[in-house]
Design a protein around this motif. Sequence first.
Motif, mmCIF file in Angstrom:
data_model
loop_
_atom_site.group_PDB
_atom_site.id
_atom_site.type_symbol
_atom_site.label_atom_id
_atom_site.label_comp_id
_atom_site.label_asym_id
_atom_site.label_seq_id
_atom_site.Cartn_x
_atom_site.Cartn_y
_atom_site.Cartn_z
ATOM 1 N N GLN A 86 33.046 40.114 49.736
ATOM 2 C CA GLN A 86 33.977 39.851 48.874
ATOM 3 C C GLN A 86 34.986 41.015 48.497
ATOM 4 O OE1 GLN A 86 34.033 37.049 47.775
ATOM 5 N NE2 GLN A 86 34.180 37.436 45.311
ATOM 6 N N GLU A 87 34.805 42.081 48.792
ATOM 7 C CA GLU A 87 35.695 43.719 48.556
ATOM 8 C C GLU A 87 36.169 43.525 50.581
ATOM 9 O OE1 GLU A 87 32.767 47.283 48.584
ATOM 10 O OE2 GLU A 87 32.829 46.169 45.939
ATOM 11 N N ALA A 88 35.679 42.413 51.233
ATOM 12 C CA ALA A 88 36.224 42.584 53.169
ATOM 13 C C ALA A 88 37.375 41.394 52.826
ATOM 14 C CB ALA A 88 35.282 42.239 53.621
ATOM 15 N N ARG A 89 37.070 40.759 51.754
ATOM 16 C CA ARG A 89 38.524 39.879 51.800
ATOM 17 C C ARG A 89 40.165 40.411 51.112
ATOM 18 N NH1 ARG A 89 37.394 35.042 47.287
ATOM 19 N NH2 ARG A 89 37.314 37.158 46.109
ATOM 20 N N GLU A 90 40.534 40.170 52.510
ATOM 21 C CA GLU A 90 42.604 40.323 52.895
ATOM 22 C C GLU A 90 42.927 39.912 51.732
ATOM 23 O OE1 GLU A 90 44.162 41.854 56.039
ATOM 24 O OE2 GLU A 90 42.481 39.925 56.655
ATOM 25 N N PRO A 91 43.833 40.568 50.855
ATOM 26 C CA PRO A 91 44.675 40.304 49.472
ATOM 27 C C PRO A 91 45.745 39.303 50.607
ATOM 28 C CG PRO A 91 45.273 43.082 50.453
ATOM 29 C CD PRO A 91 44.223 42.392 50.786
#
Length: 272
Positions: A86-91
């Motif tokens: 989840q943290e690796a998902r880009e905004p």
Amino acid sequence: MFPLLETLVAVYEVGQFTLAADELKVSQSTVSSRIAQLEQMVGAPLFVRNAKSDVTPTQAGRMLYQTAIGIDGLWRDTREQIARVQEAREPLAVSFSHTTAAILLPKALPVMARNMDGFDFAVHVMNSDAILEQASMKAVQLGVVEKPIVNDSVDRVTLCEDRLVLAGEPDGVWMVREHGSGVRYYTDLYFKTAQVVPARTMEVSSNAAIVAALSAGFGQSLISEAAVPAGVPVQRELGDEFVRRFYALVPRSGLTHDQRELAETIIAALRG
């Protein structure tokens, strides 16, 4: 299943139903009920009830305890892995002007939905000048505006044409958008070229609110032909200078490869 196993671990480690209930912040009857459910599921007693509320695990209880702590460890590891993914998902922040949100946002949403595993999306609605400012500061990765604005820090891509019309009651109050919005730019142009000096004006900073007011039979306004509500009279179509274009604004720098690629995919959908 997890509450049952969590209760088993607590009872096993503290040796009492009462202390386990305090640790889990549930009632003692809940603890008893959960252990009873587990015993029914495995077909064997898990604890021997002793004097003074103490309990001793049976062989089945010891076996299930070892399995439970293994499941708990695996569960925690999996949650941590999911959190890292989840943290690796880009905004990807996308801003639409009020009119383009009503007309073009529905085309963009399916593209976003297909890419939600890799991106955290944020969609904002604001006027065109504010979008240019946000794109210039790289606060958004894609902006969609309704007037021909640009600066040295963004690239502008033409999306499609949009015809403006004068809709509503001819003698009604003029509803105008705030300064900085695309429609206000063209409204002021109409006042100038048609030599119109409105007797009564009302500034409304929401295109949706203007459309709702027109639907209710209140006022008149310059709006997109595509946004004219059913039953609202169109007083007149305007000249070619009021056939405007919608544009995409993309920061020239500061985007990752994946962000830029997805922005281009959304732009292609908006042009289709």
